[in-house]
Design a protein around this motif. Structure first.
Motif, PDB file in Angstrom:
ATOM      1  N   THR A  92      -4.070  -3.255   6.002  1.00 21.61           N
ATOM      2  CA  THR A  92      -2.963  -4.211   6.079  1.00 21.61           C
ATOM      3  C   THR A  92      -3.480  -5.644   6.062  1.00 21.61           C
ATOM      4  O   THR A  92      -2.999  -6.497   5.301  1.00 21.61           O
ATOM      5  CB  THR A  92      -2.145  -3.971   7.365  1.00 21.61           C
ATOM      6  OG1 THR A  92      -1.795  -2.589   7.409  1.00 21.61           O
ATOM      7  CG2 THR A  92      -0.890  -4.819   7.400  1.00 21.61           C
ATOM      8  N   MET A  93      -4.511  -5.922   6.891  1.00 23.01           N
ATOM      9  CA  MET A  93      -5.038  -7.295   6.977  1.00 23.01           C
ATOM     10  C   MET A  93      -5.656  -7.732   5.657  1.00 23.01           C
ATOM     11  O   MET A  93      -5.449  -8.850   5.187  1.00 23.01           O
ATOM     12  CB  MET A  93      -6.086  -7.397   8.086  1.00 23.01           C
ATOM     13  CG  MET A  93      -5.477  -7.314   9.480  1.00 23.01           C
ATOM     14  SD  MET A  93      -6.743  -7.196  10.741  1.00 23.01           S
ATOM     15  CE  MET A  93      -7.418  -8.848  10.692  1.00 23.01           C
ATOM     16  N   ASP A 101      -3.007  -8.507   3.024  1.00 21.38           N
ATOM     17  CA  ASP A 101      -2.393  -9.823   3.236  1.00 21.38           C
ATOM     18  C   ASP A 101      -3.334 -10.937   2.785  1.00 21.38           C
ATOM     19  O   ASP A 101      -2.920 -11.882   2.108  1.00 21.38           O
ATOM     20  CB  ASP A 101      -2.063 -10.024   4.734  1.00 21.38           C
ATOM     21  CG  ASP A 101      -0.937  -9.090   5.174  1.00 21.38           C
ATOM     22  OD1 ASP A 101      -0.280  -8.513   4.289  1.00 21.38           O
ATOM     23  OD2 ASP A 101      -0.734  -8.938   6.402  1.00 21.38           O
ATOM     24  N   LEU A 102      -4.602 -10.788   3.166  1.00 16.17           N
ATOM     25  CA  LEU A 102      -5.584 -11.827   2.820  1.00 16.17           C
ATOM     26  C   LEU A 102      -5.718 -11.978   1.301  1.00 16.17           C
ATOM     27  O   LEU A 102      -5.710 -13.098   0.765  1.00 16.17           O
ATOM     28  CB  LEU A 102      -6.941 -11.466   3.439  1.00 16.17           C
ATOM     29  CG  LEU A 102      -8.096 -12.395   3.094  1.00 16.17           C
ATOM     30  CD1 LEU A 102      -7.953 -13.717   3.838  1.00 16.17           C
ATOM     31  CD2 LEU A 102      -9.437 -11.749   3.434  1.00 16.17           C
ATOM     32  N   GLU A 142      -3.649 -11.188  -0.972  1.00 16.40           N
ATOM     33  CA  GLU A 142      -2.434 -11.714  -1.557  1.00 16.40           C
ATOM     34  C   GLU A 142      -2.409 -13.242  -1.451  1.00 16.40           C
ATOM     35  O   GLU A 142      -2.008 -13.936  -2.368  1.00 16.40           O
ATOM     36  CB  GLU A 142      -1.225 -11.112  -0.849  1.00 16.40           C
ATOM     37  CG  GLU A 142       0.008 -11.031  -1.701  1.00 16.40           C
ATOM     38  CD  GLU A 142       0.814  -9.780  -1.388  1.00 16.40           C
ATOM     39  OE1 GLU A 142       1.629  -9.404  -2.219  1.00 16.40           O
ATOM     40  OE2 GLU A 142       0.635  -9.188  -0.299  1.00 16.40           O
ATOM     41  N   ARG A 143      -2.888 -13.749  -0.307  1.00 15.11           N
ATOM     42  CA  ARG A 143      -2.904 -15.204  -0.097  1.00 15.11           C
ATOM     43  C   ARG A 143      -3.979 -15.884  -0.931  1.00 15.11           C
ATOM     44  O   ARG A 143      -3.764 -16.952  -1.481  1.00 15.11           O
ATOM     45  CB  ARG A 143      -3.189 -15.509   1.386  1.00 15.11           C
ATOM     46  CG  ARG A 143      -1.998 -15.450   2.302  1.00 15.11           C
ATOM     47  CD  ARG A 143      -2.298 -16.182   3.626  1.00 15.11           C
ATOM     48  NE  ARG A 143      -3.608 -15.899   4.198  1.00 15.11           N
ATOM     49  CZ  ARG A 143      -3.875 -14.901   5.058  1.00 15.11           C
ATOM     50  NH1 ARG A 143      -2.913 -14.077   5.416  1.00 15.11           N
ATOM     51  NH2 ARG A 143      -5.075 -14.713   5.538  1.00 15.11           N
ATOM     52  N   SER A 174      -0.867  -2.445  -0.624  1.00 11.75           N
ATOM     53  CA  SER A 174      -1.618  -1.808   0.475  1.00 11.75           C
ATOM     54  C   SER A 174      -0.970  -0.478   0.815  1.00 11.75           C
ATOM     55  O   SER A 174       0.247  -0.391   0.915  1.00 11.75           O
ATOM     56  CB  SER A 174      -1.576  -2.679   1.735  1.00 11.75           C
ATOM     57  OG  SER A 174      -1.942  -3.986   1.409  1.00 11.75           O
TER      58      SER A 174
END
Ligand code: GTP
Ligand code: MG
Length: 361
Positions: free
Chosen positions: A97-98, A101-102, A104-105, A113
């Motif tokens: 998950t982390m 997100d990373l 994607e940014r 994910s």
């Protein structure tokens, strides 16, 4: 106009087979990834590793699958595995998950994910660019050490006899993709499964064998149980390929075309699909002896029966059937394709290149 094979002049078979071998080499060479593609992929791996380390400083990102085992075609996907060397680490699902997100940014990748999948992964893809005209697809998994080891095993097999092993494997990968029998999600077999079928054939079916059985060769010096086992699986195999090249020599001199013709014949006619298990470690096993065959009349086991139509034992996870995704229909289609290929090659059209084109139509 061509006549049946039996009416042909003697010598025409040899000519066809020699031609076909040359065509196979030429065909496969043009499908290898370019240096540029390999370089871009390595850059992507490094970039991703750098980003993952901002979450888990002790991690490494390693390639496995075709990018690492010598069986890569142009534009094949990237399989990456994240290993974390510290004792205290995040759970794989949290990490997925982390990381998702990373990425994607911080990157241009499309990110998906799957933290709750059986094996949590992050899936990435990138649109085409000049360096990667077909874009890129990449899966990142975690702690999949067995996959790293089976990648190394396949790589060693490829290195023993690259001219024959790699040519056969690469051709079968293209053929199975073109004939649409390379989708575990749709009930047919993964690339990994086809590679195991080739190695099984070269180690256990061909006599004399084309390849030695690397998992059954004696180690050069005694090794402790701890060094040979991972999660209870024996992962040892003879991996000193330089030494092997000096000491081991195959008495089988068949050309790659001879081997391919025989491969198709064997899997269309001779492999005992109903009762047999192809094991590269142990040769031909019985479904019975592995508990992979279930009574037709017993409803309860129908699911297991459906999962064990085509049985290929994983080289390290002996209780894992790599062909488990192959359905009844899928197997019917795959065997039909083996028969079709066998028929095309035995009809020996005037030019080998025509046979090859027809095979991969
Ligand atoms: P392409 O992606 O088609 O180029 O082929 P590939 O050689 O990368 O094969 P695939 O994508 O099917 O599998 C990649 C790697 O995942 C394999 O080399 C194995 O290490 C691992 N793998 C794939 N399927 C299985 C499986 O069913 N069981 C296990 N244990 N590992 C698998
Ligand atoms: Mg792959």
């Amino acid at each position: 106009a061509l006549g049946s094979p039996t009416q042909r002049r003697p010598g025409s078979r040899q000519r066809f087979v020699a031609d076909l071998s040359q065509c196979l080499f030429d065909f496969v060479v043009q499908l290898l990834p370019t240096q540029e593609e390999l370089a871009v992929k390595e850059d992507v791996r490094k970039l991703l590793e750098r980003l993952i380390r901002t979450i888990e400083p002790e991690s490494r990102l390693l390639s496995f699958g075709s990018t690492a085992n010598g069986f890569s075609l142009r534009n094949s996907d990237m399989d990456l595995c994240c290993l974390i060397d510290s004792e205290e680490r995040l759970a794989a699902s949290d990490l997925v998950t982390m990381l998702g997100d990373l990425l994607e940014r911080e990157t241009k990748f499309y990110v998906k994910s799957l933290p709750h999948a059986r094996i949590p992964i992050v899936k990435l893809s990138l649109d085409p660019s000049p360096g990667l005209p077909l874009g890129i697809a990449c899966d990142i998994g975690f702690e999949n050490r067995l996959a790293l080891e089976n990648t190394r095993l396949l790589m060693c097999y490829a290195m023993i006899d690259p001219a024959r092993v790699r040519t056969m494997v690469l051709f079968l990968k293209v053929w199975s993709k073109r004939r649409k029998i390379n989708s575990p999600y749709k009930g047919t077999l993964s690339s990994y499964g086809y590679v195991l079928l080739v190695i099984y054939f070269l180690v256990h079916v061909k006599n004399p064998p084309v390849l030695p059985n690397l998992q059954q060769m004696p180690p050069l010096r005694p090794i402790s149980e701890e060094d040979t086992h991972l999660h209870g699986h024996n992962i040892w195999f003879f991996d000193d390929i330089e030494l092997l090249r000096q000491r081991w020599h195959s008495d089988n001199n068949e050309s790659v075309a001879d081997l391919l013709i025989d491969f198709f014949r064997y899997y269309s006619r001779d492999f005992p699909y109903n009762t047999g298990v192809a094991s590269i470690r142990s040769g031909l096993l019985k479904k019975d002896s592995k508990g992979w065959q279930n009574d037709l009349s017993n409803q309860r086991y129908n699911d297991a029966r459906e999962r064990n139509r085509l049985c290929i034992e994983d080289p390290f996870e002996a209780d894992f059937n790599v062909g488990r995704c192959v359905t009844k229909d899928g197997l019917y289609t795959i065997r039909g394709e083996f028969m079709r290929a066998s028929r095309i090659l035995s009809s020996r059209p005037e030019r080998a290149i025509i046979a090859l084109a027809e095979l991969c139509e």
